[in-house]
Design a protein around this motif. Structure first.
Motif, mmCIF file in Angstrom:
data_model
loop_
_atom_site.group_PDB
_atom_site.id
_atom_site.type_symbol
_atom_site.label_atom_id
_atom_site.label_comp_id
_atom_site.label_asym_id
_atom_site.label_seq_id
_atom_site.Cartn_x
_atom_site.Cartn_y
_atom_site.Cartn_z
ATOM 1 N N ILE A 1 0.845 -1.193 0.000
ATOM 2 C CA ILE A 1 0.000 0.000 0.000
ATOM 3 C C ILE A 1 0.880 1.243 0.000
ATOM 4 O O ILE A 1 1.867 1.331 0.734
ATOM 5 C CB ILE A 1 -0.919 0.014 1.241
ATOM 6 C CG1 ILE A 1 -1.958 -1.117 1.137
ATOM 7 C CG2 ILE A 1 -1.617 1.364 1.398
ATOM 8 C CD1 ILE A 1 -2.769 -1.319 2.405
ATOM 9 N N ALA A 2 0.522 2.210 -0.838
ATOM 10 C CA ALA A 2 1.164 3.523 -0.835
ATOM 11 C C ALA A 2 0.278 4.475 -0.031
ATOM 12 O O ALA A 2 -0.845 4.786 -0.441
ATOM 13 C CB ALA A 2 1.344 4.041 -2.257
ATOM 14 N N HIS A 3 0.795 4.908 1.114
ATOM 15 C CA HIS A 3 0.073 5.810 2.029
ATOM 16 C C HIS A 3 0.337 7.247 1.578
ATOM 17 O O HIS A 3 1.481 7.701 1.576
ATOM 18 C CB HIS A 3 0.582 5.571 3.443
ATOM 19 C CG HIS A 3 0.054 6.507 4.475
ATOM 20 N ND1 HIS A 3 -1.203 7.075 4.418
ATOM 21 C CD2 HIS A 3 0.628 6.982 5.641
ATOM 22 C CE1 HIS A 3 -1.386 7.847 5.480
ATOM 23 N NE2 HIS A 3 -0.287 7.807 6.221
ATOM 24 N N CYS A 4 -0.740 7.953 1.204
ATOM 25 C CA CYS A 4 -0.618 9.291 0.594
ATOM 26 C C CYS A 4 -1.398 10.324 1.411
ATOM 27 O O CYS A 4 -2.415 10.851 0.946
ATOM 28 C CB CYS A 4 -1.135 9.253 -0.842
ATOM 29 S SG CYS A 4 -0.418 7.961 -1.878
ATOM 30 N N PRO A 5 -0.962 10.659 2.619
ATOM 31 C CA PRO A 5 -1.766 11.523 3.495
ATOM 32 C C PRO A 5 -1.954 12.939 2.979
ATOM 33 O O PRO A 5 -3.015 13.534 3.188
ATOM 34 C CB PRO A 5 -0.969 11.518 4.804
ATOM 35 C CG PRO A 5 0.439 11.192 4.405
ATOM 36 C CD PRO A 5 0.308 10.243 3.252
ATOM 37 N N SER A 6 -0.942 13.498 2.298
ATOM 38 C CA SER A 6 -1.082 14.876 1.801
ATOM 39 C C SER A 6 -2.164 14.954 0.736
ATOM 40 O O SER A 6 -3.015 15.854 0.738
ATOM 41 C CB SER A 6 0.252 15.369 1.240
ATOM 42 O OG SER A 6 1.266 15.293 2.218
ATOM 43 N N SER A 7 -2.165 13.996 -0.184
ATOM 44 C CA SER A 7 -3.175 13.940 -1.236
ATOM 45 C C SER A 7 -4.556 13.675 -0.659
ATOM 46 O O SER A 7 -5.547 14.312 -1.052
ATOM 47 C CB SER A 7 -2.801 12.837 -2.234
ATOM 48 O OG SER A 7 -3.878 12.523 -3.078
ATOM 49 N N ASN A 8 -4.633 12.737 0.294
ATOM 50 C CA ASN A 8 -5.931 12.395 0.871
ATOM 51 C C ASN A 8 -6.555 13.586 1.590
ATOM 52 O O ASN A 8 -7.775 13.790 1.527
ATOM 53 C CB ASN A 8 -5.774 11.220 1.846
ATOM 54 C CG ASN A 8 -5.320 9.948 1.151
ATOM 55 O OD1 ASN A 8 -5.513 9.782 -0.043
ATOM 56 N ND2 ASN A 8 -4.693 9.062 1.893
ATOM 57 N N GLN A 9 -5.722 14.387 2.257
ATOM 58 C CA GLN A 9 -6.252 15.586 2.907
ATOM 59 C C GLN A 9 -6.648 16.635 1.881
ATOM 60 O O GLN A 9 -7.678 17.296 2.022
ATOM 61 C CB GLN A 9 -5.195 16.158 3.868
ATOM 62 C CG GLN A 9 -4.967 15.285 5.097
ATOM 63 C CD GLN A 9 -4.047 15.954 6.101
ATOM 64 O OE1 GLN A 9 -4.480 16.431 7.148
ATOM 65 N NE2 GLN A 9 -2.778 16.007 5.763
ATOM 66 N N PHE A 10 -5.834 16.791 0.829
ATOM 67 C CA PHE A 10 -6.104 17.807 -0.185
ATOM 68 C C PHE A 10 -7.442 17.556 -0.887
ATOM 69 O O PHE A 10 -8.214 18.484 -1.145
ATOM 70 C CB PHE A 10 -4.967 17.833 -1.211
ATOM 71 C CG PHE A 10 -5.112 18.890 -2.268
ATOM 72 C CD1 PHE A 10 -4.743 20.201 -2.008
ATOM 73 C CD2 PHE A 10 -5.623 18.584 -3.522
ATOM 74 C CE1 PHE A 10 -4.882 21.187 -2.977
ATOM 75 C CE2 PHE A 10 -5.764 19.568 -4.493
ATOM 76 C CZ PHE A 10 -5.394 20.870 -4.224
ATOM 77 N N LEU A 11 -7.737 16.293 -1.201
ATOM 78 C CA LEU A 11 -8.979 15.957 -1.912
ATOM 79 C C LEU A 11 -10.119 15.585 -0.963
ATOM 80 O O LEU A 11 -11.208 15.255 -1.421
ATOM 81 C CB LEU A 11 -8.733 14.796 -2.885
ATOM 82 C CG LEU A 11 -7.846 15.096 -4.099
ATOM 83 C CD1 LEU A 11 -7.646 13.830 -4.917
ATOM 84 C CD2 LEU A 11 -8.444 16.195 -4.967
ATOM 85 N N GLY A 12 -9.852 15.619 0.337
ATOM 86 C CA GLY A 12 -10.901 15.274 1.300
ATOM 87 C C GLY A 12 -11.307 13.822 1.231
ATOM 88 O O GLY A 12 -12.471 13.478 1.484
ATOM 89 N N SER A 13 -10.348 12.928 0.936
ATOM 90 C CA SER A 13 -10.680 11.525 0.707
ATOM 91 C C SER A 13 -10.871 10.738 1.996
ATOM 92 O O SER A 13 -11.576 9.724 2.007
ATOM 93 C CB SER A 13 -9.581 10.863 -0.132
ATOM 94 O OG SER A 13 -9.459 11.506 -1.382
ATOM 95 N N GLY A 14 -10.202 11.148 3.075
ATOM 96 C CA GLY A 14 -10.307 10.421 4.324
ATOM 97 C C GLY A 14 -8.946 10.172 4.938
ATOM 98 O O GLY A 14 -7.926 10.655 4.435
ATOM 99 N N SER A 15 -8.915 9.398 6.017
ATOM 100 C CA SER A 15 -7.690 9.157 6.786
ATOM 101 C C SER A 15 -7.335 7.673 6.759
ATOM 102 O O SER A 15 -8.097 6.833 7.257
ATOM 103 C CB SER A 15 -7.882 9.611 8.235
ATOM 104 O OG SER A 15 -8.157 10.999 8.290
#
Length: 436
Positions: free
Chosen positions: A291-305
């Motif tokens: 798994i590639a953990h992408c926290p900056s992108s997930n926060q930017f697009l509002g995808s979740g945690s």
């Protein structure tokens, strides 16, 4: 001709995984005044300066970085090089963001010269951020892959990349077919996989933009080429997940769509996986995919945690690396991505220790790509891919490090305040390719 060089600097390497060790500090080896000797692009020895200097060949060139920190080159496990020009585009969530920003830009990569210019800029920015290996999405155009690997070969960087497969639910000028995806990928694998340090990834964008026929084609490519990679997206956004359920009503889950196509195996990289359930993590563990953990992108697009510590449960650990995910992610700096990772973990009532964070950015990323025997750590036999970090590079970093009393404190300062300015130099196979 044998070429020797050496770096004198404080250095940090890993003896074991700090997520499975009770005390993260005991997982590392730290040399306050260290020496790393390089021969023909690979590390041949690491030692304290006081003892190692006696083993130096007379003609060895030595570079010194006092009061800084030598670590292995960082590993970005998910990033889109064609999206560099539209990074930080305002105001969308995943599906509308793709249609409004990403697809119009990616159409330009049928032009080989444009692709070369962006590939060159992307690799330059990556090295400036201290990242020496990445798993990279190109576009649907074979020209975009040729451009990327051509520029990477010039730098001798180890890169994993591939042509996007996309035969539906995308603009006509960005669609291929199951057959052309197979033919183009076969030709690109023959041309680039294991050419120098370049490695190929079969790359279906995500389930909604591939028919079942095309996903099965991707599985056939993997069956025919057992040592290539697979790279796609999974469980990023709730609207995306609902769409997959509509498109594949006969499958048990989003992950099952890929599973039935034969895409889950070692060297398969699943980006995001934000909304994974326990059964998804178990299946990832069983099949050896990452798994590639992408926290900056997930926060930017509002995808979740993403629940990092759930993925890393010791009884069925899933391999996890960090991804910048440019262009939804607003930075290529994995130090900044680590800052976001820490905050996301805090929001889920877990704490990411800075040594665990640094492991994710180096050894963890290398493991996620199945390259842990070549890169990601400072040990003899590995490629001499390095990053030199300066905790006091910025005014605020300088103020903060003056009060830092422990190595963990300095590492945490880098994790929270660091960015590309914190990188003094980057080395690829022993050659300095960036200096601040």
């Amino acid at each position: 001709m044998t070429q020797y060089s050496a770096i004198r600097a404080p250095f940090l390497s890993f003896k074991e995984n700090p997520f499975t060790n009770g005390d993260p500090l005991s997982a590392i080896h730290y040399e306050e005044d260290g020496l790393v000797i390089i021969k023909n692009g690979r590390i041949i020895s690491t030692s304290p300066w006081s003892t190692g200097k006696n083993a130096l060949e007379e003609s060895t060139t030595i570079e010194s970085y006092p009061n800084q920190l030598l670590i292995a080159g960082m590993v970005d496990t998910h990033v889109h090089y064609p999206q560099l020009p539209m990074v930080a585009s305002y105001g969308e969530q995943l599906l509308s963001w793709l249609n409004n920003y990403v697809f119009p830009l990616e159409a330009r990569f049928s032009d080989p010269e444009y692709a070369r210019v962006i590939a060159r800029s992307f690799l330059s920015e990556l090295l400036r951020a201290g990242t020496t290996t990445a798993a990279v999405f190109c576009t649907v155009h074979p020209e975009s892959v040729d451009a990327f690997f051509t520029e990477s070969t010039k730098l001798n960087t180890c890169m994993v990349a591939g042509k996007v497969l996309m035969d539906r639910n995308a603009p006509k000028n960005l669609r291929d077919t199951a057959q052309t995806a197979y033919d183009d990928s076969q030709a690109l694998i023959q041309r680039w996989h294991k050419t120098g340090r370049q490695l190929y990834a079969v790359t279906p964008r995500f389930a909604p933009t591939s028919t079942e026929e095309q996903l099965n084609t991707a599985g056939a490519l993997l069956a025919e080429h057992s040592d290539v990679f697979m790279h796609t997206h999974l469980l990023e956004n709730k609207a995306e997940i609902a769409w997959v359920k509509e498109l594949f009503p006969h499958r048990h889950s989003y992950l099952d769509v890929y599973d039935k196509a034969g895409l889950l195996r070692p060297r398969s990289i699943l980006a995001h996986t934000v909304h994974a359930q326990e059964k998804d993590f178990q299946r990832c563990h069983d099949t050896g995919c990452s798994i590639a953990h992408c926290p900056s992108s997930n926060q930017f697009l509002g995808s979740g945690s993403f629940p990092l510590f759930q993925a890393l449960k010791t009884d069925r650990r899933v391999k996890v690396g960090l991804g910048s995910d440019i262009g939804a992610g607003p930075t290529l700096s994995l130090l900044q991505v680590l800052s976001d990772s820490y905050k996301v973990a805090q929001g889920l009532n877990t704490s990411l220790h800075p040594i665990q964070g640094l492991w994710l950015a180096t050894v963890g990323g290398a493991e996620a790509l199945g390259l842990e025997h070549q890169i990601g750590n400072i040990i003899p036999g590995h490629f001499a891919d390095f990053c030199i970090l300066d905790p006091a590079a910025t005014p605020l970093g300088s103020i903060r490090t003056q009060s830092a009393s422990t190595l963990s404190d300095i590492l945490f300062t880098l994790m929270m305040l660091g960015d590309d300015r914190s990188v003094s130099a980057t080395y690829v196979a022993g050659k300095k390719v960036y200096q601040r």
